[in-house]
Design a protein around this motif. Structure first.
Motif, PDB file in Angstrom:
ATOM      1  N   THR A 161      -8.873 -12.972  -2.482  1.00  0.00           N
ATOM      2  CA  THR A 161      -9.628 -11.797  -2.916  1.00  0.00           C
ATOM      3  C   THR A 161      -8.649 -10.681  -3.254  1.00  0.00           C
ATOM      4  O   THR A 161      -7.443 -10.813  -3.047  1.00  0.00           O
ATOM      5  CB  THR A 161     -10.590 -11.273  -1.822  1.00  0.00           C
ATOM      6  N   VAL A 188      -4.902 -12.276   0.075  1.00  0.00           N
ATOM      7  CA  VAL A 188      -5.367 -11.123  -0.704  1.00  0.00           C
ATOM      8  C   VAL A 188      -4.256 -10.699  -1.657  1.00  0.00           C
ATOM      9  O   VAL A 188      -3.080 -10.958  -1.401  1.00  0.00           O
ATOM     10  CB  VAL A 188      -5.772  -9.941   0.207  1.00  0.00           C
ATOM     11  N   ASP A 189      -4.657 -10.066  -2.754  1.00  0.00           N
ATOM     12  CA  ASP A 189      -3.657  -9.640  -3.734  1.00  0.00           C
ATOM     13  C   ASP A 189      -2.844  -8.449  -3.240  1.00  0.00           C
ATOM     14  O   ASP A 189      -1.689  -8.283  -3.618  1.00  0.00           O
ATOM     15  CB  ASP A 189      -4.331  -9.275  -5.060  1.00  0.00           C
ATOM     16  N   VAL A 199      -0.574 -12.469   1.872  1.00  0.00           N
ATOM     17  CA  VAL A 199      -0.676 -11.629   0.678  1.00  0.00           C
ATOM     18  C   VAL A 199      -0.027 -12.386  -0.470  1.00  0.00           C
ATOM     19  O   VAL A 199       1.114 -12.843  -0.367  1.00  0.00           O
ATOM     20  CB  VAL A 199       0.012 -10.261   0.871  1.00  0.00           C
TER      21      VAL A 199
END
Lengths: 290, 154
Positions: A161, A188-189, A199
């Motif tokens: 996400t 996650v970005d 990440v």
């Protein structure tokens, strides 16, 4: 000559009645998933309403007086007639949909489209790669896989996400993670330093994910760019193209291949998709003019 | 009895397919390390005199962004490589590396390796090729991150 309002001689799978006629459903609950994403829980007003679907299919949701939008079913296929639809507020209809309250009524046509290869994957590893709201159409497949866990080898969910706050179904993901028979990796970005997880884009998790590529079915859903790069990584890892499935999203209107709004090359996404084996759309995915 | 790290090096994906003669040379520049959660492995601006192959664990690569504070731009975990600033002058770290989960890694002395590369260009070429692949993959990932794929336009 058939008109759009005539009932087709052969109904699409799962359809018990006229596919152009919405059935009234009452909203049981509205849950805010993230800042811009919410889930509607719906039950048929007519308790005799027959409804069944297979994971990956979608419904046309009708906000009376506003319009109709195609939204994937995100609930448990074994929990019908309860339906759950998770969507993001992106246009007039979904904005109006977000304003609806518990007890209000909306129309539903469906289910439409093809499904994830859940049955076909029996006896093999399954890797599910979801990006953003792309987890919603995959959730019914996860429910079915978990319900028949003994039929499968490893099941891996890779979920990416934008930020930790954009993660869907957080509570459910934690529950599944606790069962220890489903490997879940979330990334996650971008994240603040307080985030203790991964990440990076979701594709970076594919090389080290624990599955046997030669004996795996892959199911992919997310933004088209994410799906293209995910498929590249899966193929690089050795997952056969014909066992790599993805869910395309186009402007579906009628839901049964009549109107042509969702034409994608030589296919209609509403009827031939939304779930495609990669070879079926390999030549057209990513082309800007289609 | 002296135990060398060669068997551990061979197990790491970074060295997959590398000739034993190179592994022997490189092992002399390596040490086995363990970091606890919260430990800062390196700071932005400090001399980049090592790189790390993570065997198990999770490390965040971070920097301070005005208004946002300390921000994680990527994480490095099992089987991955941490740090390439040791390869190029001025040999300074550009980010912080903070341990998120207890981490076992192999640490490599950059100066020691560069000296070996000067003596054996084939060895240097082999290592640079492997790092270029990683740099290329991370560039691609960064481009995807920059696209903000999951935004409203997606």
């Amino acid at each position: 000559m058939a008109t759009m309002l005539e009932q087709p001689e052969v109904l699409p799978p799962g359809l018990a009645s006229d596919p152009m006629l919405p059935a009234p459903y009452r909203i049981r609950r509205v849950s805010q998933e993230t800042d811009d994403t919410f889930t509607l829980e719906l039950l048929p007003e007519d308790s005799r309403e027959r409804f069944s679907f297979t994971p990956g299919q979608f419904n046309m949701l009708y906000v009376f007086g506003v319009g109709e939008v195609p939204i994937s079913i995100s609930s448990d296929p074994d929990d019908v007639p309860l339906l759950k639809h998770t969507t993001r507020v992106v246009g007039t209809v979904t904005k109006a949909m977000r304003q609806l309250k518990r007890g209000e009524t909306m129309g539903i046509r469906g289910p439409f489209g093809t499904h994830w290869p859940v049955e076909e994957a029996a006896g093999r590893d399954v890797v599910i790669v979801a990006g953003g709201i792309g987890l919603a159409p995959l959730r019914p497949a996860l429910y079915r896989l978990m319900a028949e866990r003994e039929k499968y080898r490893k099941i891996v969910l890779l979920y990416g996400t934008r930020t930790p706050e954009d993660m869907l179904y957080r509570h459910e993901l934690e529950q599944w993670r606790g069962k220890f028979d489903l490997q879940i990796e979330v990334t996650v970005d971008r994240a603040a330093s307080t985030w203790r997880g991964n990440v990076g884009v979701v594709t970076t998790m594919i090389p080290r994910a624990p599955f046997d590529p030669s004996n795996t079915f892959a199911m992919v859903c997310g933004p088209e760019v994410m799906m293209r790069f995910t498929v590249m990584e899966l193929l690089k890892r050795g997952v056969p193209a014909e066992r790599t499935y993805l869910s395309a999203e186009r402007n579906m209107k009628c839901g049964i291949g009549f109107c042509g709004h969702c034409q994608y090359g030589s296919t209609f996404v509403c009827k031939d998709g939304p779930v495609f084996a990669f070879p079926r759309i390999a030549s057209i995915i990513g082309k800007s003019e289609i | 009895m002296i135990h060398t790290l060669e068997p551990i090096l061979r197990e790491h994906p970074f060295f997959q397919g590398m000739p034993d003669s190179y592994i022997q040379l490189i092992a002399g520049c390596s040490t086995n390390v363990r970091f606890e959660a919260g430990h800062i492995i390196f700071h932005e601006g400090d001399p980049a005199d090592h790189f790390y192959l993570v065997r198990e664990g999770l490390v965040s690569v971070q920097l301070v962004v005005p208004h946002d504070g300390l921000t994680t731009v990527m994480t490095v975990s099992n089987g991955e490589v941490l740090g390439w600033s040791w390869l190029f002058p001025p040999y300074r770290w550009h980010f912080d590396a903070r341990v998120q989960k207890p981490t076992h890694a192999l640490a490599f002395d950059g100066k020691c390796l560069r000296d070996k590369f000067d003596q054996d260009h084939s060895l240097g070429y082999e290592i640079y090729k492997r790092f270029m692949k990683i740099v290329s993959e991370r560039l691609e990932s960064t481009r995807l991150q920059l696209l903000d794929m999951y935004g409203n336009h997606a």
